[in-house]
Design a protein around this motif. Structure first.
Motif, mmCIF file in Angstrom:
data_model
loop_
_atom_site.group_PDB
_atom_site.id
_atom_site.type_symbol
_atom_site.label_atom_id
_atom_site.label_comp_id
_atom_site.label_asym_id
_atom_site.label_seq_id
_atom_site.Cartn_x
_atom_site.Cartn_y
_atom_site.Cartn_z
ATOM 1 N N GLY A 81 0.053 0.555 -14.505
ATOM 2 C CA GLY A 81 -0.015 1.626 -13.522
ATOM 3 C C GLY A 81 -0.375 1.109 -12.147
ATOM 4 O O GLY A 81 0.193 1.523 -11.130
ATOM 5 N N ALA A 82 -1.324 0.174 -12.101
ATOM 6 C CA ALA A 82 -1.716 -0.408 -10.811
ATOM 7 C C ALA A 82 -0.564 -1.186 -10.199
ATOM 8 O O ALA A 82 -0.322 -1.132 -8.978
ATOM 9 C CB ALA A 82 -2.938 -1.316 -11.011
ATOM 10 N N LEU A 83 0.182 -1.947 -11.013
ATOM 11 C CA LEU A 83 1.318 -2.718 -10.523
ATOM 12 C C LEU A 83 2.412 -1.812 -9.989
ATOM 13 O O LEU A 83 3.022 -2.072 -8.958
ATOM 14 C CB LEU A 83 1.868 -3.603 -11.645
ATOM 15 C CG LEU A 83 3.070 -4.496 -11.280
ATOM 16 C CD1 LEU A 83 2.695 -5.433 -10.150
ATOM 17 C CD2 LEU A 83 3.530 -5.272 -12.495
ATOM 18 N N GLN A 84 2.666 -0.703 -10.674
ATOM 19 C CA GLN A 84 3.690 0.240 -10.230
ATOM 20 C C GLN A 84 3.313 0.846 -8.882
ATOM 21 O O GLN A 84 4.136 0.963 -7.977
ATOM 22 C CB GLN A 84 3.868 1.348 -11.269
ATOM 23 C CG GLN A 84 4.934 2.380 -10.878
ATOM 24 C CD GLN A 84 5.078 3.468 -11.913
ATOM 25 O OE1 GLN A 84 4.371 3.463 -12.910
ATOM 26 N NE2 GLN A 84 5.985 4.385 -11.690
ATOM 27 N N ALA A 85 2.030 1.232 -8.739
ATOM 28 C CA ALA A 85 1.584 1.804 -7.469
ATOM 29 C C ALA A 85 1.714 0.791 -6.342
ATOM 30 O O ALA A 85 2.141 1.116 -5.226
ATOM 31 C CB ALA A 85 0.134 2.274 -7.603
ATOM 32 N N LYS A 86 1.383 -0.466 -6.613
ATOM 33 C CA LYS A 86 1.498 -1.516 -5.597
ATOM 34 C C LYS A 86 2.952 -1.736 -5.213
ATOM 35 O O LYS A 86 3.285 -1.932 -4.029
ATOM 36 C CB LYS A 86 0.897 -2.814 -6.150
ATOM 37 C CG LYS A 86 0.874 -3.959 -5.163
ATOM 38 C CD LYS A 86 -0.089 -3.699 -4.022
ATOM 39 C CE LYS A 86 -0.199 -4.895 -3.109
ATOM 40 N NZ LYS A 86 -1.080 -4.634 -1.946
ATOM 41 N N ALA A 87 3.866 -1.717 -6.204
ATOM 42 C CA ALA A 87 5.287 -1.932 -5.939
ATOM 43 C C ALA A 87 5.870 -0.799 -5.106
ATOM 44 O O ALA A 87 6.754 -1.017 -4.273
ATOM 45 C CB ALA A 87 6.048 -2.074 -7.252
ATOM 46 N N GLU A 88 5.391 0.420 -5.328
ATOM 47 C CA GLU A 88 5.880 1.550 -4.545
ATOM 48 C C GLU A 88 5.472 1.407 -3.084
ATOM 49 O O GLU A 88 6.206 1.783 -2.172
ATOM 50 C CB GLU A 88 5.351 2.858 -5.135
ATOM 51 C CG GLU A 88 5.973 3.209 -6.476
ATOM 52 C CD GLU A 88 5.344 4.443 -7.099
ATOM 53 O OE1 GLU A 88 4.363 4.951 -6.517
ATOM 54 O OE2 GLU A 88 5.833 4.898 -8.147
ATOM 55 N N GLN A 89 4.289 0.855 -2.835
ATOM 56 C CA GLN A 89 3.821 0.655 -1.473
ATOM 57 C C GLN A 89 4.521 -0.536 -0.809
ATOM 58 O O GLN A 89 4.804 -0.535 0.380
ATOM 59 C CB GLN A 89 2.304 0.435 -1.462
ATOM 60 C CG GLN A 89 1.514 1.658 -1.920
ATOM 61 C CD GLN A 89 0.023 1.374 -1.998
ATOM 62 O OE1 GLN A 89 -0.408 0.257 -1.716
ATOM 63 N NE2 GLN A 89 -0.754 2.369 -2.379
ATOM 64 N N ASP A 90 4.786 -1.588 -1.570
ATOM 65 C CA ASP A 90 5.387 -2.802 -1.022
ATOM 66 C C ASP A 90 6.416 -3.337 -2.012
ATOM 67 O O ASP A 90 6.084 -4.136 -2.885
ATOM 68 C CB ASP A 90 4.297 -3.836 -0.758
ATOM 69 C CG ASP A 90 4.862 -5.086 -0.079
ATOM 70 O OD1 ASP A 90 6.063 -5.093 0.231
ATOM 71 O OD2 ASP A 90 4.092 -6.046 0.128
ATOM 72 N N PRO A 91 7.683 -2.889 -1.942
ATOM 73 C CA PRO A 91 8.711 -3.311 -2.922
ATOM 74 C C PRO A 91 8.905 -4.804 -2.976
ATOM 75 O O PRO A 91 9.346 -5.344 -3.986
ATOM 76 C CB PRO A 91 9.979 -2.598 -2.428
ATOM 77 C CG PRO A 91 9.472 -1.452 -1.621
ATOM 78 C CD PRO A 91 8.201 -1.930 -0.966
ATOM 79 N N SER A 92 8.578 -5.526 -1.880
ATOM 80 C CA SER A 92 8.823 -6.970 -1.878
ATOM 81 C C SER A 92 7.957 -7.705 -2.889
ATOM 82 O O SER A 92 8.204 -8.872 -3.185
ATOM 83 C CB SER A 92 8.554 -7.540 -0.476
ATOM 84 O OG SER A 92 7.173 -7.417 -0.141
ATOM 85 N N ILE A 93 6.935 -6.992 -3.413
ATOM 86 C CA ILE A 93 6.053 -7.658 -4.396
ATOM 87 C C ILE A 93 6.820 -8.035 -5.653
ATOM 88 O O ILE A 93 6.489 -8.988 -6.347
ATOM 89 C CB ILE A 93 4.846 -6.758 -4.739
ATOM 90 C CG1 ILE A 93 3.778 -7.590 -5.447
ATOM 91 C CG2 ILE A 93 5.273 -5.594 -5.626
ATOM 92 C CD1 ILE A 93 2.498 -6.840 -5.689
ATOM 93 N N LEU A 94 7.893 -7.271 -5.934
ATOM 94 C CA LEU A 94 8.695 -7.559 -7.118
ATOM 95 C C LEU A 94 9.571 -8.789 -6.910
ATOM 96 O O LEU A 94 10.095 -9.356 -7.864
ATOM 97 C CB LEU A 94 9.570 -6.355 -7.476
ATOM 98 C CG LEU A 94 8.799 -5.078 -7.829
ATOM 99 C CD1 LEU A 94 9.778 -3.949 -8.131
ATOM 100 C CD2 LEU A 94 7.892 -5.328 -9.028
ATOM 101 N N ALA A 95 9.788 -9.207 -5.624
ATOM 102 C CA ALA A 95 10.618 -10.380 -5.333
ATOM 103 C C ALA A 95 9.775 -11.616 -5.073
ATOM 104 O O ALA A 95 10.248 -12.600 -4.537
ATOM 105 C CB ALA A 95 11.514 -10.100 -4.127
#
Length: 221
Positions: free
Chosen positions: A163-177
């Motif tokens: 859940g924390a990772l999903q919230a972070k990715a929504e704020q900053d999509p580049s985290i997934l790259a």
């Protein structure tokens, strides 16, 4: 007692021994008929309380393979043949003897072993089967609850992390790259490559030649 009657009485005692989980021998001298009735009611389904003749009880004990029983068969004897919880029956006899001292517990037999009066008293001090089963059930439930907690705890932690990772990715999509502000591997490779010499289009030489010829013609003119 006529012989057929003795035979029938012995057979009845033998059947009682074989059909019971144990037996407690008592001396009932001094008890009234009403007290004996009260004793039978107090034992309920746990035991059948029967007055027996010592000589017949000795014969019956020998037939079922009980040794060392003769010493207990002294004086007026009544036997509690235990059909239910052995501990509960021993408790019932002990409690009745405390309230009615005329009842004397002489000993008993359990699983073919002879018990003296003290051993019967120790048996009465044990917890009943119902109490032990209740404690066992409680211990099993506690163990199951602990196991469920141990199994669910990592899953709950993993769910919170996701859940924390999903919230972070929504704020900053580049985290997934690769993380915020970090270019993708292909992009980073392209940026790090050396700058090549400028490529000249294939038509460039021809165009240059044409320009030279035009300049020469102009000069001659």
């Amino acid at each position: 007692m006529a012989r057929p009657d003795k035979t029938a009485a012995v057979a009845e005692i033998v059947e009682s021994f074989n059909g019971s989980a144990g037996a407690v021998l008592t001396e009932y001298r001094g008890l009234t008929v009403k007290q004996l009735q009260d004793l039978r009611r107090s034992l309920g389904e746990n035991a059948d309380y029967a007055v027996v003749k010592n000589t017949l009880a000795k014969i019956a004990a020998g037939e079922v393979g009980i040794d060392g029983f003769d010493d207990l068969l002294v004086g007026p004897t009544a036997i509690a043949f235990i059909n239910g919880d052995v501990v509960e029956a021993a408790k019932g006899l002990r409690d009745f003897a405390k309230a009615n001292p005329a009842l004397v517990i002489k000993g008993g037999v359990l699983d073919g072993n002879i018990l003296d009066a003290k051993e019967v008293a120790k048996l009465a001090d044990l917890e009943s089967r119902e109490v032990l089963m209740g404690k066992l059930a409680g211990a099993m439930l506690a163990s199951l609850s602990q196991a469920v907690y141990l199994l669910n705890a990592p899953l709950a932690q993993a769910a919170r992390l996701a859940g924390a990772l999903q919230a972070k990715a929504e704020q900053d999509p580049s985290i997934l790259a690769g993380g915020a502000g970090t270019p993708a591997p292909a992009q980073a490779a392209a940026e790090d490559a050396p700058v090549a010499a400028e490529e000249v289009p294939e038509e460039a030489p021809e165009a240059a030649a044409e320009v030279t010829e035009e300049a020469a013609e102009t000069t001659e003119a």
